[in-house]
Design an enzyme around this catalytic site. Structure first.
Site, PDB file in Angstrom:
ATOM      1  N   ASP A 285       0.853  -1.179   0.000  1.00 28.18           N
ATOM      2  CA  ASP A 285       0.000   0.000   0.000  1.00 28.18           C
ATOM      3  C   ASP A 285       0.899   1.243   0.000  1.00 28.18           C
ATOM      4  O   ASP A 285       2.129   1.154   0.091  1.00 28.18           O
ATOM      5  CB  ASP A 285      -0.953  -0.034   1.223  1.00 28.18           C
ATOM      6  N   GLU A 491     -10.794   6.152   4.709  1.00 30.25           N
ATOM      7  CA  GLU A 491      -9.740   5.639   5.592  1.00 30.25           C
ATOM      8  C   GLU A 491      -9.843   6.184   7.007  1.00 30.25           C
ATOM      9  O   GLU A 491     -10.951   6.273   7.554  1.00 30.25           O
ATOM     10  CB  GLU A 491      -8.379   5.917   4.947  1.00 30.25           C
TER      11      GLU A 491
HETATM   12  O1  LIG Z   1      -4.646   5.025  -3.589  1.00 36.15           O
HETATM   13  C1  LIG Z   1      -3.736   3.961  -3.473  1.00 36.15           C
HETATM   14  C2  LIG Z   1      -3.993   3.195  -2.177  1.00 36.15           C
HETATM   15  C3  LIG Z   1      -5.335   2.456  -2.168  1.00 36.15           C
HETATM   16  O2  LIG Z   1      -5.375   1.522  -3.248  1.00 36.15           O
HETATM   17  C4  LIG Z   1      -5.499   1.713  -0.835  1.00 36.15           C
HETATM   18  O3  LIG Z   1      -6.727   0.964  -0.800  1.00 36.15           O
HETATM   19  C5  LIG Z   1      -5.533   2.671   0.340  1.00 36.15           C
HETATM   20  O4  LIG Z   1      -5.253   1.985   1.551  1.00 36.15           O
HETATM   21  C6  LIG Z   1      -4.615   3.840   0.128  1.00 36.15           C
HETATM   22  N1  LIG Z   1      -4.384   4.808   0.998  1.00 36.15           N
HETATM   23  C7  LIG Z   1      -3.609   5.701   0.365  1.00 36.15           C
HETATM   24  C8  LIG Z   1      -3.139   6.952   1.040  1.00 36.15           C
HETATM   25  N2  LIG Z   1      -3.242   6.752   2.455  1.00 36.15           N
HETATM   26  C9  LIG Z   1      -2.861   7.712   3.334  1.00 36.15           C
HETATM   27  C10 LIG Z   1      -3.180   7.530   4.694  1.00 36.15           C
HETATM   28  C11 LIG Z   1      -2.803   8.510   5.611  1.00 36.15           C
HETATM   29  C12 LIG Z   1      -2.114   9.646   5.183  1.00 36.15           C
HETATM   30  C13 LIG Z   1      -1.817   9.809   3.810  1.00 36.15           C
HETATM   31  C14 LIG Z   1      -2.177   8.863   2.895  1.00 36.15           C
HETATM   32  C15 LIG Z   1      -3.336   5.290  -0.892  1.00 36.15           C
HETATM   33  N3  LIG Z   1      -3.964   4.118  -1.027  1.00 36.15           N
END
Ligand SMILES: OC[C@@H]1[C@@H](O)[C@H](O)[C@@H](O)c2nc(CNc3ccccc3)cn21
Length: 602
Positions: A285, A491
């Protein structure tokens, strides 16, 4: 010189072996790297031999970009990859998780929690087919879907991305994969990825494994369960995805009994690869290897060593890819990571790229641009909305049902924060990562518009988002439709310990339902607190996050179709009961798993 890998008549393993044998360590490591599109210039693609690029949530070539704009962007990046020594095409991935949701004018389907309520795997397959065509309309061949999480606690901010709490429903809904990728031919070798052709996309079962079982539903947290529980509740979705030829699997941010999944060799290599014989590629991820340590990125060398050793093949490194490439190169050169592990990863990535025909068709054409937001797909989404709605209550006494509502009557009231808000009804992962409010984000039909289109022209429709009691008493309405619920989230932003609907939702319910016969429609990503109001409500409908096709809601409210949906998630009475799943001792829900009243079409 005859480059066997370029010859599509050669057997798959001959092409893989021939190409692998020509690759330098730099070229091999480059294939294992997925960067964000904002960094994917031609020189970066060439200098680092980048194998994959993604759009993070909301990352678009331009606001309201057309299919053609997307195609031009993807092809530009692809030309960079093709200009490298061996000309290995890059694969572009995006989160198309309820239709092609980053893209303006795409059809937005109900989120998975609503699709689980349809109990209709064949519908899911048709949704996969339509979604694949809209994704390919923009020149993209890879979707990070389906999420096969089993949501065991609705306090989890991603519960709506799950088909529900029952592993049986989740495994059945993997039928979307043959829709996205194409139907795997009978007696195909088990575990080998399958993608039929240019109208299909590479799918991604995610997030491996146990993402929906964390303590109190805290996102990216710890799933405490024994091995039998993990395998019987959280694993079936992966087993069935592999049988159906899923080409990629994404690892979860979460931990199992305190061990980060991104560092779990036993589950990623020994079980997924060597026991279930998965032969596609395993992708991380976003910045997930950084989060192996606490604080994140505290020991990046260890993050690289642990994740690659665990068996991850492609790493999602949106920004700091040079640091990763240097780190992994050093670990291989100093024999901390054997070249055999690198070769396993690259073979898997090349296998997917060969199987999907990417070497033969690396440059997208315009042949599918009219698939984006096509009316036929919107009709399919409308059918999905109809089948996803769950009728929880219909009348204060069984012999006086309120639904279906009369189309022809004097005057009706439409109220509530979610009645006229397309962004709210689509939820998170729509145009922006966190979703939006308002009606300008993309094309679609709000609940209010759908009501106005459905009732008899002589029926007067009064819209008042949050009416006060006085204005209601002075007026005569045959009935009211109250549409309230959650605001969009994605999320960790969706994690909630109280699961209440935001003000003035409860207020609108009590004001309106205290005076007028009311049908309350809840727009939410999961069961929410409704018990204090349920006695004052005449009819109660769970609409989940229905997406752009609001007419699917009025189709069943007004009896053009009957209600058929069944809860795929237990509807609790109070949050202090959680976690509470069907089969538990002291199972005491407001509405149990499987609950759903029916109505007959008029
Ligand atoms: O968008 C790409 C992936 C997605 O496919 C996943 O299901 C997901 O878990 C996912 N989360 C992010 C960004 N997450 C994030 C969390 C906290 C702070 C900044 C970014 C990107 N992605």
């Amino acid at each position: 010189e005859n480059f066997k890998y370029k010859d599509p008549t050669q057997r798959l393993n001959v092409r893989i072996k021939d190409l692998l044998g020509r690759m330098t360590l730099e070229e091999k490591i480059g294939q294992m790297v997925q960067i964000e599109r904002v960094n994917a210039s031609t020189e970066v693609m060439k200098k680092y031999f980048i194998g994959s690029v993604l759009s993070g949530g909301g990352s678009v070539p331009s606001k309201q970009a057309s299919a053609q704009d997307w195609i031009n962007m993807v092809n530009e990046i692809q030309k960079g990859a093709l200009s490298t020594r061996l000309g290995i095409p890059m694969i572009y991935g995006i989160d198309a998780v309820h239709g092609h949701n980053n893209v303006y004018n795409a059809t937005i389907f109900p989120h998975n929690i609503g699709l689980g309520a349809t109990r209709d795997p064949q519908l899911l397959k048709r949704i996969g087919v339509a979604s694949a065509r809209e994704i390919r309309a923009t020149g993209i061949p890879y979707a990070f879907a389906p999420c096969v999480a089993v949501c065991r606690d609705p306090r989890w901010g991603r519960c709506y991305e799950s088909y529900g709490e029952d592993p049986k429903i989740v495994q059945e809904m993997t039928e979307i994969i043959p829709g996205l990728q194409g139907e795997i031919p009978p007696n195909s070798r088990k575990g080998v990825p399958y993608v039929a052709g240019k109208e299909n996309v590479v799918a991604c079962a995610k997030h491996y494994v146990g993402d929906g079982g964390t303590t109190k539903g805290i996102d990216e947290n710890n799933t405490v369960i024994d091995r039998h529980g993990l395998l019987s509740i959280h694993m079936p979705g992966y087993y069935h995805s592999i049988i159906k030829g899923v080409a990629t699997i994404m690892v979860s941010y979460s931990s199992w009994n305190g061990e980060k999944m991104h560092a779990n060799k036993n589950l990623v290599t020994d079980f997924l690869k060597n026991t279930l014989h998965f032969q596609g590629f395993v992708i991380s991820d976003w910045e997930a290897i950084d989060r192996i340590t606490d604080p994140p990125h505290a020991n990046y060398t260890y993050s690289i060593l642990a994740s690659i050793t665990a068996g991850l093949d492609m790493i999602m490194i949106p920004y700091n890819y040079p640091e990763f490439i240097d780190g992994l190169t050093n670990l291989v050169k100093s024999n901390y990571i054997p070249i055999s592990r690198i070769d396993d990863a690259v073979k898997r990535i090349l296998r997917v790229k060969f199987v999907m025909g990417l070497f033969e068709n690396p440059i997208a054409d315009l042949s599918l641009v009219n698939e984006l937001g096509k009316q036929e797909h919107r009709e399919l989404a409308r059918e999905a909305v109809r089948k996803s709605l769950v009728l929880l209550k219909n009348g204060k006494s069984a012999d006086k049902p309120l639904l279906p509502l009369e189309k022809k009557t004097q005057k009706i009231l439409v109220a509530g924060s979610h009645a006229n808000n397309l962004g709210y009804q689509c939820g998170g992962w729509t145009i922006e990562w966190q979703g939006l409010s308002g009606n300008n984000l993309t094309s679609g039909t709000t609940v209010l518009d759908a009501i106005k289109d459905t009732v008899d022209p002589t029926t007067e429709v009064i819209f008042n988002e949050n009416p006060d009691k006085k204005s209601l008493q002075s007026d005569t309405f045959s009935y009211a439709i109250v549409v309230v619920g959650e605001h969009p989230y994605a999320e960790l932003n969706g994690d909630s310990l109280n699961l209440t609907i935001p003000d003035p939702g409860p207020n609108t319910i009590t004001n309106v339902c205290g005076v007028i016969k009311c049908a309350v429609v809840i727009i939410s990503g999961r069961p929410v607190v409704i018990q204090p109001y349920v006695d004052s409500i005449d009819a109660l409908v769970a609409a989940w996050l229905p997406g752009t096709e609001g007419k699917g809601i009025t189709d069943v409210l007004f009896g053009d179709y009957g209600f058929t949906g069944k809860l795929s998630q237990t509807w609790f009475k109070t949050v202090d009961q959680l976690p509470m799943n069907f089969g538990n001792p002291n199972y005491d829900p407001l509405f149990p798993f499987g609950h759903g009243l029916t109505t007959q079409p008029i």
